[in-house]
Design an enzyme around this catalytic site. Sequence first.
Site, PDB file in Angstrom:
ATOM      1  N   GLU B  60      34.965  37.707  38.683  1.00  9.12           N
ATOM      2  CA  GLU B  60      36.202  37.330  39.375  1.00  9.12           C
ATOM      3  C   GLU B  60      37.148  38.510  39.572  1.00  9.12           C
ATOM      4  O   GLU B  60      37.823  38.606  40.594  1.00  9.12           O
ATOM      5  CB  GLU B  60      36.919  36.201  38.618  1.00  9.12           C
ATOM      6  CG  GLU B  60      36.272  34.833  38.786  1.00  9.12           C
ATOM      7  CD  GLU B  60      35.054  34.623  37.898  1.00  9.12           C
ATOM      8  OE1 GLU B  60      34.770  35.498  37.054  1.00  9.12           O
ATOM      9  OE2 GLU B  60      34.378  33.585  38.042  1.00  9.12           O
ATOM     10  N   HIS B 129      37.864  23.303  33.557  1.00 13.16           N
ATOM     11  CA  HIS B 129      37.525  23.140  34.973  1.00 13.16           C
ATOM     12  C   HIS B 129      38.494  22.170  35.666  1.00 13.16           C
ATOM     13  O   HIS B 129      38.149  21.567  36.669  1.00 13.16           O
ATOM     14  CB  HIS B 129      36.097  22.603  35.138  1.00 13.16           C
ATOM     15  CG  HIS B 129      35.025  23.586  34.796  1.00 13.16           C
ATOM     16  ND1 HIS B 129      34.757  23.977  33.512  1.00 13.16           N
ATOM     17  CD2 HIS B 129      34.154  24.287  35.576  1.00 13.16           C
ATOM     18  CE1 HIS B 129      33.764  24.861  33.503  1.00 13.16           C
ATOM     19  NE2 HIS B 129      33.390  25.066  34.752  1.00 13.16           N
TER      20      HIS B 129
END
Lengths: 335, 329
Positions: B60, B129
Amino acid sequence: MTDSLSDKPVDKDEGLQLYRRMVRIRRFEERASQLRAAGLIPGFLHPCIGQEAVAVGVCGALGDGDVLTSTHRGHGHMLGRGADPARMYAELFARSGGYNHGKGGSLHMIDVQLGFLGANGIVGAGIPLATGAALQLKRRGGGSVAVTFFGDGATNEGSFHESLNLASLWKLPVLYVCENNLYGEFTRQDHHQVITDVAARSSSYGMPGVVVDGNDVIAVREVTREARERALAGEGPTLIEAKTYRHRGHFEGDMGRYRPPEEVARWMAHDPLDVLWGRLVKEHALDEAARDAVRADVEAELDAAIAWAKEQEHPAPEQSLEDVYVDSIGGAALR
Amino acid sequence: MTKFSCADGIRQAIDEEMERDPDVFLIGEDIGESGGVFGVTKGLYEKYGPTRLWDTPISEEAMIGAAVGAALVGARPIAEIMFGDFVVLAMDMLVNQAAKTHYMTGGRLSVPLVVRMVTGTAGSTAAQHSQSLESWFVHVPGMKVVAPSSPEDAKGLLKTAIRDPDPVMFFEHKQLYGGRGGQVGDVVAVEPIPLGVGRVRREGSDVTIVSYLKTLEHVLDAAATLEGEGISCEVWDPRTLVPLDREGLRRSVAKTGRVVIAHEAPVRGGAGAEIAAVVAGEFFEHLKAPIVRVGGHNTPMPYAPELEGYVVPGPERIAEAVRRCLGRA
């Protein structure tokens, strides 16, 4: 070490030009140190004295369209690329006439025209930025490369590893230049990583890793040229490790007492300016007068730069509210 | 009947902007040939190919850093964070680099970047999540924050975000995507919607409920229930958290005199805190009652449906908050 690369004779004018650029960096930093002590520079300074050959050697191999990202120790890279010392001093003095209008200081200086995308206050942060710039250069059809400077300390950051993996995967035109000055801030290399050659980390990413004497400007320029040609040929990135040393502490004010005196003495005796000058004397029989002439020229140039910077205005306090956004949407984004 | 979900709106906005501007490209994890975990980028790889859609390794920081670096030299990248929770792995590139570059350089460089973040719970997606991190970015000067609650808004706001010259954090709620499997819906024409213009989603006179993303649907359900109790709710969607449409908010508060703020993110330090401060500090003369905030409890997101249902504010908790605001609890 790739000493053989620099075995061929150096052209006299070219050599003198490289020498002048290194002297300019050395004296820029020394005078910045004095100016900070005199109270003209309010912020941080991380002098690159001792590392001039990396900046000048790498920049000497680049083309006009190439772009660079740098570090907290970035004045040399910027000057090596051809930046204006007057606007740099003005920025250090926090004046409106500075490169960043007084909003950045040493750690954030840029010159967009030169493709110098900025020093950086975060260790390792310039590495992904240059990688992304290389992606856009590739998308636009090539012809230019991105270069990123970083220190040995940055090679322990995730940004380094993630970026090298990405660049090798996509064969991006990017040169990763590690200035291994043997210390990550106050910590010796053998206390922050077990490897001696940072270049060895290239093997994990399937790219060439080259070790070069970072105090030999000619050698640095040669390995940079080769890496740049590879990048332009679509063969992907190279990790260059330039072994060098900072003569001073991590930042202005750090006396560097964590370094053994014999180590400092050894590196001071391998000063990049003297290495090149020694060659010029040997190959072109230059004398002390020639050296003095270069020094005098640089001194006059820096005198003028400092005088100009001192004349620049301080920013008006309310300018602090400008440049937060390109489009603040009528000021709404500032509230 | 027209089939048009937020996923469709987002896909169509990307498609139309990519067609318009060759410097727009997508970068993210599994966004290319596979069309994205939620099917949002389905079909784009076939149309635009590998120079416009870049599938990154699971990296990321390098992904967002590469997007920022490309933006510095003329690109207009759209980066996708597969689950918004993963944005924390790229925070340096966003907070220290993208958000500050224009300022630090005295306006000489800019970062026209959109980061799309899949946010909120999809149902039992649990603590890593499911987070709603929009208020983190509201706090960072230099960023714009968009949180659409309808397919039309998603499309129109994303088109604007892509054309915007600054970094824009674009939040997309999983439950607004329109079902699993990423079925491609109909093309609906939507013009770019300016940032900083809120929208009244339901007219009312007793209370203004401010909400966005998925929670706004729960608010509309609560408003329908409350109507049966004789409470008239105005539902106001800011659509963008930075900039915030103060004038739109003021108009609604002037009309109702009462404010409830609802979002899925934890209440403490949430975007609702800023909105409440604006209302209390700037529109106090209109207020008839204390502002009530309803949001996620100050916990990580739990896994079990019973626990998650307790933490995430639904229509019942929102209705209860409205009654409290009106002194009818």
